[in-house]
Design a protein around this motif. Structure first.
Motif, PDB file in Angstrom:
ATOM      1  N   UNK A  10      60.497  37.875  32.596  1.00 21.09           N
ATOM      2  CA  UNK A  10      59.742  36.938  33.268  1.00 21.09           C
ATOM      3  C   UNK A  10      58.837  36.008  32.273  1.00 21.09           C
ATOM      4  N   UNK A  11      58.681  34.842  32.562  1.00 25.44           N
ATOM      5  CA  UNK A  11      57.832  34.015  31.697  1.00 25.44           C
ATOM      6  C   UNK A  11      56.357  34.287  32.356  1.00 25.44           C
ATOM      7  N   UNK A  12      55.488  34.633  31.464  1.00 23.34           N
ATOM      8  CA  UNK A  12      53.936  34.786  31.608  1.00 23.34           C
ATOM      9  C   UNK A  12      53.121  33.922  30.791  1.00 23.34           C
ATOM     10  N   UNK A  13      52.455  33.020  31.613  1.00 21.11           N
ATOM     11  CA  UNK A  13      51.251  32.225  30.946  1.00 21.11           C
ATOM     12  C   UNK A  13      49.901  32.947  30.856  1.00 21.11           C
ATOM     13  N   UNK A  14      49.165  32.486  29.970  1.00 25.34           N
ATOM     14  CA  UNK A  14      47.730  32.969  29.718  1.00 25.34           C
ATOM     15  C   UNK A  14      47.712  33.851  28.342  1.00 25.34           C
ATOM     16  N   UNK A  15      46.487  34.543  28.102  1.00 29.65           N
ATOM     17  CA  UNK A  15      45.584  34.969  29.291  1.00 29.65           C
ATOM     18  C   UNK A  15      44.444  33.848  29.332  1.00 29.65           C
ATOM     19  N   UNK A  16      44.183  33.734  30.591  1.00 30.81           N
ATOM     20  CA  UNK A  16      42.823  32.936  30.891  1.00 30.81           C
ATOM     21  C   UNK A  16      41.625  33.820  30.697  1.00 30.81           C
ATOM     22  N   UNK A  17      40.377  33.161  30.952  1.00 32.77           N
ATOM     23  CA  UNK A  17      39.071  33.728  30.608  1.00 32.77           C
ATOM     24  C   UNK A  17      38.910  35.320  31.432  1.00 32.77           C
ATOM     25  N   UNK A  18      38.208  36.153  31.050  1.00 36.64           N
ATOM     26  CA  UNK A  18      38.052  37.234  31.490  1.00 36.64           C
ATOM     27  C   UNK A  18      36.645  36.986  32.320  1.00 36.64           C
ATOM     28  N   UNK A  19      36.402  37.625  33.603  1.00 35.24           N
ATOM     29  CA  UNK A  19      35.467  37.552  34.596  1.00 35.24           C
ATOM     30  C   UNK A  19      34.658  38.805  34.782  1.00 35.24           C
ATOM     31  N   UNK A  20      33.655  38.953  33.866  1.00 36.49           N
ATOM     32  CA  UNK A  20      32.888  40.255  33.936  1.00 36.49           C
ATOM     33  C   UNK A  20      31.599  40.199  34.546  1.00 36.49           C
ATOM     34  N   UNK A  21      31.107  41.108  35.268  1.00 40.13           N
ATOM     35  CA  UNK A  21      29.785  41.162  35.786  1.00 40.13           C
ATOM     36  C   UNK A  21      28.747  41.226  34.510  1.00 40.13           C
ATOM     37  N   UNK A  22      27.649  40.474  34.777  1.00 40.84           N
ATOM     38  CA  UNK A  22      26.484  40.197  34.158  1.00 40.84           C
ATOM     39  C   UNK A  22      25.860  41.582  33.815  1.00 40.84           C
ATOM     40  N   UNK A  23      26.031  42.180  32.603  1.00 42.78           N
ATOM     41  CA  UNK A  23      25.442  43.560  32.344  1.00 42.78           C
ATOM     42  C   UNK A  23      23.920  43.612  32.241  1.00 42.78           C
ATOM     43  N   UNK A  24      23.237  42.311  32.067  1.00 41.06           N
ATOM     44  CA  UNK A  24      21.815  42.245  31.809  1.00 41.06           C
ATOM     45  C   UNK A  24      21.256  42.347  33.172  1.00 41.06           C
ATOM     46  N   UNK A  25      21.157  43.489  34.020  1.00 45.63           N
ATOM     47  CA  UNK A  25      20.736  43.737  35.233  1.00 45.63           C
ATOM     48  C   UNK A  25      20.007  44.906  35.453  1.00 45.63           C
ATOM     49  N   UNK A  48      24.674  36.298  50.335  1.00 47.38           N
ATOM     50  CA  UNK A  48      23.694  36.228  48.826  1.00 47.38           C
ATOM     51  C   UNK A  48      23.146  35.145  48.767  1.00 47.38           C
ATOM     52  N   UNK A  49      23.330  34.151  49.473  1.00 49.99           N
ATOM     53  CA  UNK A  49      22.478  32.861  49.423  1.00 49.99           C
ATOM     54  C   UNK A  49      21.309  32.973  50.202  1.00 49.99           C
ATOM     55  N   UNK A  50      21.423  33.704  51.506  1.00 45.54           N
ATOM     56  CA  UNK A  50      20.303  33.313  52.515  1.00 45.54           C
ATOM     57  C   UNK A  50      19.586  34.739  52.648  1.00 45.54           C
ATOM     58  N   UNK A  51      20.064  35.913  53.000  1.00 44.06           N
ATOM     59  CA  UNK A  51      19.626  37.048  53.254  1.00 44.06           C
ATOM     60  C   UNK A  51      19.251  37.924  52.224  1.00 44.06           C
ATOM     61  N   UNK A  52      19.980  38.002  51.164  1.00 45.96           N
ATOM     62  CA  UNK A  52      19.824  38.565  49.667  1.00 45.96           C
ATOM     63  C   UNK A  52      20.200  37.483  48.595  1.00 45.96           C
ATOM     64  N   UNK A  53      19.016  36.744  48.575  1.00 47.61           N
ATOM     65  CA  UNK A  53      19.309  35.595  47.338  1.00 47.61           C
ATOM     66  C   UNK A  53      19.482  36.184  46.059  1.00 47.61           C
ATOM     67  N   UNK A  54      20.893  35.559  45.325  1.00 46.64           N
ATOM     68  CA  UNK A  54      20.951  36.142  44.088  1.00 46.64           C
ATOM     69  C   UNK A  54      21.136  35.037  43.135  1.00 46.64           C
ATOM     70  N   UNK A  55      20.310  34.913  41.959  1.00 49.10           N
ATOM     71  CA  UNK A  55      20.457  33.857  40.988  1.00 49.10           C
ATOM     72  C   UNK A  55      21.846  33.575  40.611  1.00 49.10           C
ATOM     73  N   UNK A  56      22.417  32.327  40.336  1.00 52.67           N
ATOM     74  CA  UNK A  56      23.762  32.150  40.062  1.00 52.67           C
ATOM     75  C   UNK A  56      23.987  32.783  38.597  1.00 52.67           C
TER      76      UNK A  56
END
Length: 247
Positions: free
Chosen positions: A96-111, A209-217
């Protein structure tokens, strides 16, 4: 940056890791120059529709990578699309033809603590995210699966608690993920939140996460990976329109 050309990959192995999750291992000569450290990156699987028609493309996550091999896990829904149908029937040696890879989406570890949320389509990415968290990380993972038998044993820090949500019939009107998140004891300090799931559930979580538990972007990743009763192409359109409405 130029997009890498698609690679023709070969099916090396297929197996069910749970009743509704099928793992396909890809290899082949064209995987030899696949970049290293791509677990949680996305790829595009290309399904031929005939010589004169553009192939259907479906997006999946690299769930594991070894020397010249990658694993891709396919969530199997009640209504199967071309990708899950293909995965269920894939044979060793098939190409099968496979494109990519695209960017990884990792959680912000500075928390100070972490909250990961997702359904079965996001479970491969969440598995990678959990495994890369610092050993002393604390927090929660809220994971929606189709049946009790779809729970997986996941590598995670000791102080990250997993909450499994059973939902055999996802729909546009309810969000069991949000319902469970609302029951969690909110920890002190700055959380990082990573969430991916069905479109309607994503919007309910985003509002929370916008209204009840606001999280910065800077500390919030939230995305829809699919939409109930929609193809990936239809979902892409709705997803784009939804993003534009927030601008």
């Amino acid at each position: 940056m130029a997009k890498p050309n698609p690679r023709l990959l070969e099916v090396i192995q297929t197996k069910y890791i749970t009743p509704h999750m099928c793992r396909v291992t890809f290899g082949g000569a064209e995987l030899t120059d696949f970049p290293a450290d791509q677990e949680s990156a996305y790829i595009k699987l290309m399904f031929s529709q005939g010589d004169d028609t553009r192939p259907l493309m479906r997006t999946y996550t690299v769930s594991a990578q070894r020397d010249n091999e990658i694993d891709v896990d396919f969530a199997l829904h009640e209504t199967e699309g071309p990708a899950s149908t293909w995965a269920r029937n894939a044979q060793v040696g098939e190409q099968i033809w496979v494109g990519g890879p695209g960017p990884k989406k990792l959680i912000n570890n500075e928390a100070e603590w972490f909250l990961l949320i997702g359904d079965m389509t996001a479970l491969p990415a969440i598995t990678v995210n959990l495994a890369q968290l610092p050993a002393d990380a604390r927090g929660y993972a809220v994971l929606e699966v189709s049946t009790e038998a779809d729970k997986q044993l996941l590598k995670k820090p000791d102080n990250v608690d997993i909450h499994w949500v059973i939902n055999a019939h996802p729909n546009a009107k309810t969000s069991p993920l949000l319902d469970r998140v609302q029951t969690l004891t909110w920890l002190a300090g700055q959380p990082a939140v990573w969430a991916a799931c069905e479109f309607h559930s994503m919007r309910a979580l985003r509002q929370y996460f916008k209204v009840e538990r606001p999280i910065p972007k800077t500390h919030l990743y939230i995305s829809s990976y699919w939409k109930v009763d929609s193809t990936e192409d239809q979902h892409k359109i709705v997803k784009r329109e939804d993003a534009e409405s927030l601008e």
